[in-house]
Write a protein that holds these residues in place. Sequence first.
Motif, PDB file in Angstrom:
ATOM      1  N   GLN A  79       0.840  -1.190   0.000  1.00 48.40           N
ATOM      2  CA  GLN A  79       0.000   0.000   0.000  1.00 48.40           C
ATOM      3  C   GLN A  79       0.882   1.248   0.000  1.00 48.40           C
ATOM      4  OE1 GLN A  79      -2.452   0.430   3.459  1.00 48.40           O
ATOM      5  NE2 GLN A  79      -3.622   2.111   2.596  1.00 48.40           N
ATOM      6  N   LEU A  80       0.565   2.196  -0.874  1.00 48.11           N
ATOM      7  CA  LEU A  80       1.322   3.431  -0.978  1.00 48.11           C
ATOM      8  C   LEU A  80       0.960   4.361   0.181  1.00 48.11           C
ATOM      9  CD1 LEU A  80       3.244   5.121  -2.759  1.00 48.11           C
ATOM     10  CD2 LEU A  80       1.197   6.026  -3.874  1.00 48.11           C
ATOM     11  N   LEU A  81       1.975   4.815   0.934  1.00 50.08           N
ATOM     12  CA  LEU A  81       1.764   5.712   2.065  1.00 50.08           C
ATOM     13  C   LEU A  81       2.092   7.162   1.699  1.00 50.08           C
ATOM     14  CD1 LEU A  81       3.385   3.549   4.872  1.00 50.08           C
ATOM     15  CD2 LEU A  81       0.976   3.657   4.217  1.00 50.08           C
ATOM     16  N   ALA A  82       3.151   7.360   0.923  1.00 53.73           N
ATOM     17  CA  ALA A  82       3.568   8.699   0.496  1.00 53.73           C
ATOM     18  C   ALA A  82       4.431   8.557  -0.744  1.00 53.73           C
ATOM     19  CB  ALA A  82       4.364   9.393   1.600  1.00 53.73           C
ATOM     20  N   GLU A  83       4.396   9.583  -1.610  1.00 56.18           N
ATOM     21  CA  GLU A  83       5.251   9.548  -2.794  1.00 56.18           C
ATOM     22  C   GLU A  83       5.517  10.953  -3.304  1.00 56.18           C
ATOM     23  OE1 GLU A  83       3.801   7.862  -6.432  1.00 56.18           O
ATOM     24  OE2 GLU A  83       1.799   8.632  -6.093  1.00 56.18           O
ATOM     25  N   ALA A  84       6.613  11.068  -4.055  1.00 58.57           N
ATOM     26  CA  ALA A  84       6.952  12.322  -4.720  1.00 58.57           C
ATOM     27  C   ALA A  84       7.855  11.991  -5.893  1.00 58.57           C
ATOM     28  CB  ALA A  84       7.661  13.276  -3.767  1.00 58.57           C
ATOM     29  N   GLY A  85       7.740  12.774  -6.946  1.00 66.79           N
ATOM     30  CA  GLY A  85       8.582  12.605  -8.116  1.00 66.79           C
ATOM     31  C   GLY A  85       9.103  13.953  -8.562  1.00 66.79           C
ATOM     32  N   VAL A  86      10.325  13.958  -9.118  1.00 64.23           N
ATOM     33  CA  VAL A  86      10.930  15.214  -9.543  1.00 64.23           C
ATOM     34  C   VAL A  86      11.900  14.926 -10.692  1.00 64.23           C
ATOM     35  CG1 VAL A  86      12.830  15.076  -7.878  1.00 64.23           C
ATOM     36  CG2 VAL A  86      12.098  17.285  -8.708  1.00 64.23           C
ATOM     37  N   ASP A  87      11.998  15.882 -11.622  1.00 62.05           N
ATOM     38  CA  ASP A  87      13.031  15.830 -12.650  1.00 62.05           C
ATOM     39  C   ASP A  87      14.266  16.499 -12.070  1.00 62.05           C
ATOM     40  OD1 ASP A  87      11.460  14.569 -14.585  1.00 62.05           O
ATOM     41  OD2 ASP A  87      10.577  16.467 -15.192  1.00 62.05           O
ATOM     42  N   ALA A  88      15.338  15.735 -11.915  1.00 61.26           N
ATOM     43  CA  ALA A  88      16.527  16.237 -11.235  1.00 61.26           C
ATOM     44  C   ALA A  88      17.709  16.305 -12.197  1.00 61.26           C
ATOM     45  CB  ALA A  88      16.880  15.317 -10.063  1.00 61.26           C
ATOM     46  N   PRO A  89      18.512  17.364 -12.121  1.00 64.52           N
ATOM     47  CA  PRO A  89      19.719  17.438 -12.938  1.00 64.52           C
ATOM     48  C   PRO A  89      20.795  16.507 -12.395  1.00 64.52           C
ATOM     49  CG  PRO A  89      19.529  19.364 -11.540  1.00 64.52           C
ATOM     50  CD  PRO A  89      18.284  18.560 -11.343  1.00 64.52           C
ATOM     51  N   ALA A  90      21.870  16.336 -13.151  1.00 67.65           N
ATOM     52  CA  ALA A  90      22.965  15.466 -12.733  1.00 67.65           C
ATOM     53  C   ALA A  90      23.626  16.011 -11.476  1.00 67.65           C
ATOM     54  CB  ALA A  90      23.992  15.352 -13.852  1.00 67.65           C
ATOM     55  N   GLY A  91      24.208  15.117 -10.696  1.00 68.69           N
ATOM     56  CA  GLY A  91      24.918  15.503  -9.486  1.00 68.69           C
ATOM     57  C   GLY A  91      24.317  14.869  -8.249  1.00 68.69           C
ATOM     58  N   ARG A  92      24.762  15.342  -7.099  1.00 64.78           N
ATOM     59  CA  ARG A  92      24.278  14.815  -5.822  1.00 64.78           C
ATOM     60  C   ARG A  92      22.968  15.501  -5.457  1.00 64.78           C
ATOM     61  NH1 ARG A  92      28.116  13.243  -1.016  1.00 64.78           N
ATOM     62  NH2 ARG A  92      26.569  12.706   0.534  1.00 64.78           N
ATOM     63  N   ARG A  93      21.946  14.725  -5.161  1.00 66.58           N
ATOM     64  CA  ARG A  93      20.611  15.253  -4.894  1.00 66.58           C
ATOM     65  C   ARG A  93      20.048  14.674  -3.605  1.00 66.58           C
ATOM     66  NH1 ARG A  93      21.656  19.087  -7.348  1.00 66.58           N
ATOM     67  NH2 ARG A  93      22.179  18.840  -9.507  1.00 66.58           N
ATOM     68  N   ARG A  94      19.276  15.511  -2.894  1.00 67.51           N
ATOM     69  CA  ARG A  94      18.522  15.082  -1.708  1.00 67.51           C
ATOM     70  C   ARG A  94      17.049  15.305  -1.995  1.00 67.51           C
ATOM     71  NH1 ARG A  94      21.283  17.333   3.769  1.00 67.51           N
ATOM     72  NH2 ARG A  94      22.370  15.408   4.211  1.00 67.51           N
ATOM     73  N   LEU A  95      16.259  14.264  -1.838  1.00 63.98           N
ATOM     74  CA  LEU A  95      14.822  14.358  -2.048  1.00 63.98           C
ATOM     75  C   LEU A  95      14.122  14.089  -0.729  1.00 63.98           C
ATOM     76  CD1 LEU A  95      14.672  12.348  -5.353  1.00 63.98           C
ATOM     77  CD2 LEU A  95      14.659  14.808  -5.082  1.00 63.98           C
ATOM     78  N   ARG A  96      13.160  14.960  -0.402  1.00 61.31           N
ATOM     79  CA  ARG A  96      12.415  14.823   0.848  1.00 61.31           C
ATOM     80  C   ARG A  96      10.941  14.662   0.530  1.00 61.31           C
ATOM     81  NH1 ARG A  96      16.095  18.777   1.014  1.00 61.31           N
ATOM     82  NH2 ARG A  96      17.747  18.588   2.526  1.00 61.31           N
ATOM     83  N   VAL A  97      10.315  13.688   1.193  1.00 61.45           N
ATOM     84  CA  VAL A  97       8.893  13.425   1.004  1.00 61.45           C
ATOM     85  C   VAL A  97       8.232  13.458   2.373  1.00 61.45           C
ATOM     86  CG1 VAL A  97       7.183  11.786   0.161  1.00 61.45           C
ATOM     87  CG2 VAL A  97       9.405  11.929  -0.958  1.00 61.45           C
ATOM     88  N   PRO A  98       7.285  14.363   2.605  1.00 60.49           N
ATOM     89  CA  PRO A  98       6.611  14.396   3.907  1.00 60.49           C
ATOM     90  C   PRO A  98       5.716  13.172   4.084  1.00 60.49           C
ATOM     91  CG  PRO A  98       5.670  16.033   2.421  1.00 60.49           C
ATOM     92  CD  PRO A  98       6.837  15.424   1.709  1.00 60.49           C
TER      93      PRO A  98
END
Length: 133
Positions: A79-98
Amino acid sequence: MPRHQATGPTAACVAAPWSASVLPGRTGEAGTGSRWGGDPSPTLLRSQVGRHHGRRRVLAELVLPEASHVEVRLERWGQLLAEAGVDAPAGRRRLRVPVPRDVLAGPARVVVTVTDGAGRVREASVKSHVPAR
């Protein structure tokens, strides 16, 4: 245990490289020696569910060799509880989903899916624990 890995019920860490393989039917060029088509693979550095200023959230930290679409999902027993999607450029990335307030504490799984411009897909999942409100 290595120093860079967190412990406890609210943290699950993954060190490079990815723990899951390419999705079936979505492999790179034949004979390149790499599942990501000869290019360097995206690397999941860390994925955890925790708190920040009292709010629960999913944090995924990764390194992308090229611009990609990244999806982060929090699931429990399919069961899906939370989700987020983003188009991210190259490099080191941090993604946060509440994490929504109505999500109960307990075991969960963080799933990170990376899709590059050519349509190649890479997915990794990590067991985790959602803290209480």
